[in-house]
Design a protein around this motif. Sequence first.
Motif, short mmCIF file in Angstrom:
data_model
loop_
_atom_site.label_atom_id
_atom_site.label_comp_id
_atom_site.label_asym_id
_atom_site.label_seq_id
_atom_site.Cartn_x
_atom_site.Cartn_y
_atom_site.Cartn_z
N UNK B 47 0.83 -1.21 0.00
CA UNK B 47 0.00 0.00 0.00
C UNK B 47 0.87 1.26 0.00
N UNK B 48 0.36 2.31 -0.62
CA UNK B 48 1.09 3.57 -0.67
C UNK B 48 1.05 4.24 0.69
N UNK B 49 2.22 4.67 1.14
CA UNK B 49 2.28 5.32 2.46
C UNK B 49 1.89 6.78 2.31
N UNK B 50 0.82 7.14 3.00
CA UNK B 50 0.25 8.45 2.80
C UNK B 50 0.14 9.16 4.13
N UNK B 68 -10.51 7.91 3.23
CA UNK B 68 -9.11 7.77 2.78
C UNK B 68 -8.40 6.72 3.62
N UNK B 69 -8.63 6.80 4.94
CA UNK B 69 -7.99 5.84 5.84
C UNK B 69 -8.46 4.41 5.55
N UNK B 70 -9.74 4.29 5.21
CA UNK B 70 -10.30 2.95 4.98
C UNK B 70 -9.86 2.36 3.64
N UNK B 71 -9.37 3.20 2.74
CA UNK B 71 -8.95 2.74 1.40
C UNK B 71 -7.80 1.72 1.51
N UNK B 127 2.08 6.59 -8.65
CA UNK B 127 1.07 6.48 -7.59
C UNK B 127 -0.03 7.51 -7.77
N UNK B 128 0.29 8.55 -8.55
CA UNK B 128 -0.71 9.61 -8.74
C UNK B 128 -2.00 9.04 -9.32
N UNK B 129 -1.82 8.12 -10.26
CA UNK B 129 -2.97 7.50 -10.91
C UNK B 129 -3.83 6.75 -9.90
N UNK B 130 -3.15 5.95 -9.09
CA UNK B 130 -3.87 5.20 -8.05
C UNK B 130 -4.60 6.16 -7.13
N UNK B 131 -3.87 7.23 -6.77
CA UNK B 131 -4.45 8.23 -5.87
C UNK B 131 -5.70 8.84 -6.45
N UNK B 132 -5.60 9.28 -7.73
CA UNK B 132 -6.74 9.95 -8.35
C UNK B 132 -7.94 9.04 -8.43
N UNK B 133 -7.68 7.79 -8.83
CA UNK B 133 -8.78 6.82 -8.91
C UNK B 133 -9.45 6.63 -7.56
N UNK B 135 -9.37 8.65 -4.97
CA UNK B 135 -10.04 9.87 -4.52
C UNK B 135 -11.40 10.03 -5.23
N UNK B 136 -11.40 9.65 -6.51
CA UNK B 136 -12.65 9.72 -7.28
C UNK B 136 -13.70 8.80 -6.67
N UNK B 137 -13.25 7.58 -6.33
CA UNK B 137 -14.17 6.61 -5.74
C UNK B 137 -14.69 7.12 -4.40
N UNK B 138 -13.79 7.76 -3.64
CA UNK B 138 -14.18 8.29 -2.34
C UNK B 138 -15.20 9.42 -2.52
#
Lengths: 214, 362
Positions: B47-50, B68-71, B127-133, B135-138
Amino acid sequence: MLGPNGAGKTSTLEMLEGMNDIDGGSATINGLDVSQNSYEVKKIIGVQLQANEYFDRLSLIELLILFGKLYSQEIDPMTLLQGVNLAEKANAKPDELSGGQKQRFSIACALVNNPKVLFLDEPTTGLDPQAKRNLWQLIRDLNSEGMTIVLTTHNMEEAEYLCDRIAIMDQGKIVAEDTPQNLILKYAPEPPQAALHGNIEDVFLVLTGHELRD
Amino acid sequence: MFTSAQLHLAKVFLKIFLRNRQSIFFSMLFPLIFTGVFFFSGGPADPIKLGLVNMSQSAIASQFSDLVIAEPSFDVTKGSLVELKEELILGDQTAIILIPENFTFIEGSSQLSLILDASQVRQASSIQETLENSLLAIERDVRGIKPMFNLVVEDVQARPQRYIDFLLPGILAYMLMNLCIAGSGFNIVEYRRRGILKRLFVTPIQPKDFIVAIILSRMVIVLTQISVMLGLAIMLLDINVVGGLPSLYGIVILGTFIFLSIGFFLGSIAKTQEAIQPIVALTSFPQLILSGVFFPISSMHEFIQPIAHVLPLSVVVSGLRSITNDGMSLLTLNLTTAGVLIWMVVSFIVAIKFFVWKEVAS
């Protein structure tokens, strides 16, 4: 073949062995022109090089069989080793041999094809007197069996003792060539007086014995 | 086909190799490590460390931050901006999401900030792509709407093709090249330096005999190594050789021949043990990049492609890949097989022509 370092002894030998191009004149061995038939010449000569290194991890027997195969011949390695007095070292590796044993082994390698002409490049350099005398005997025996032997040396005594003919080279040219006796009569100044005793080497041999120290 | 001198010499080289315990140990260790690296580097991505900084008090901000935390693709640490920035610089965080104070839920007005470390930009773009996807879902979740589209990726040939399936034939060919060049090139320089070659060549053997003998003996060694590696790859990495093992071994044997011949050539132009290393590196490294080991040649710059396609490693890689992945056989691979055969002839002729058994005065 005698001559100072850099006189061209090894180069001449390598030309005769077909390893160096002959850039002037010609050389014939057993009626074969060396530069035109180097492949055929290699079949009838035996060569011992100054550097005698062999493949690692192979025993003397295995190396001799290998050299035999390079001439497409099946050989009897034990007979060859007995001939150079190394039978008891048959399964040793060349690394485990002493200087004199190594030289004798490299002569055994040069004999696998029962050559007509044997080339020896400074065979006794670095050997102790016992090993040297032993090698001389071996060379004499081979010669008396009919093998022509061409050798280079820095040891004058060796040349005088072993050779029927001596060529003295300097700066790439043969400056004199004849039997040892004739060369001495022709060029050597009269000695001031006859030596009464032997030399230090005789002393050394009397004190340390004639037997080999391998 | 082979003379008795060639066969005997080959047997001797094999014997020398087998008596060297260390070389056996390392040559078998190599395929083990190689497969092991792939085996253990596989699996799902970490998982990406955020880092998450919530400056807003609004209910919508805390709902967002909980999502975000639950993702599952994020490993989230909440904290203050100062602390998390330090962690980011140290590399403990990959990125920080900053929820601003005025975070509200009015159409198109809120701005989230993503803070990155510029020295990790390459990683960040992936990771930006993963992030954007995510965030969109959220966002959809927060708004309570369903997505309109769902992208399903399907392979055109309807077979599961992973990156490892693409990579393995390339790496196999690259390994083959290195083993071969080391086996012939390095050996010959050493044999020449010690005068062993000189001693061999005062006997009536010819360069051809010597080269054939080393090729035969090395072939046995390399095929053993490749078999171990392939066996492990099939067992552990679930690699499937679609085109069958006979074709695969066929191309490995032809490749071995090419690379050993190239090794002889390099060993002949290198006068010393010191020179052979950079010469070998200069030969193998550009091929590693240009021969489509890691990514397809078609993705390279157009002017380099014609060169890239004809490199010896390229033809072997493309042959191997077609056999393992596309189920081709050696006989159906017209162009590649032709390329391999041309390289065999060229490299063997060059190896014999340039063969030097004497110490060359520098």
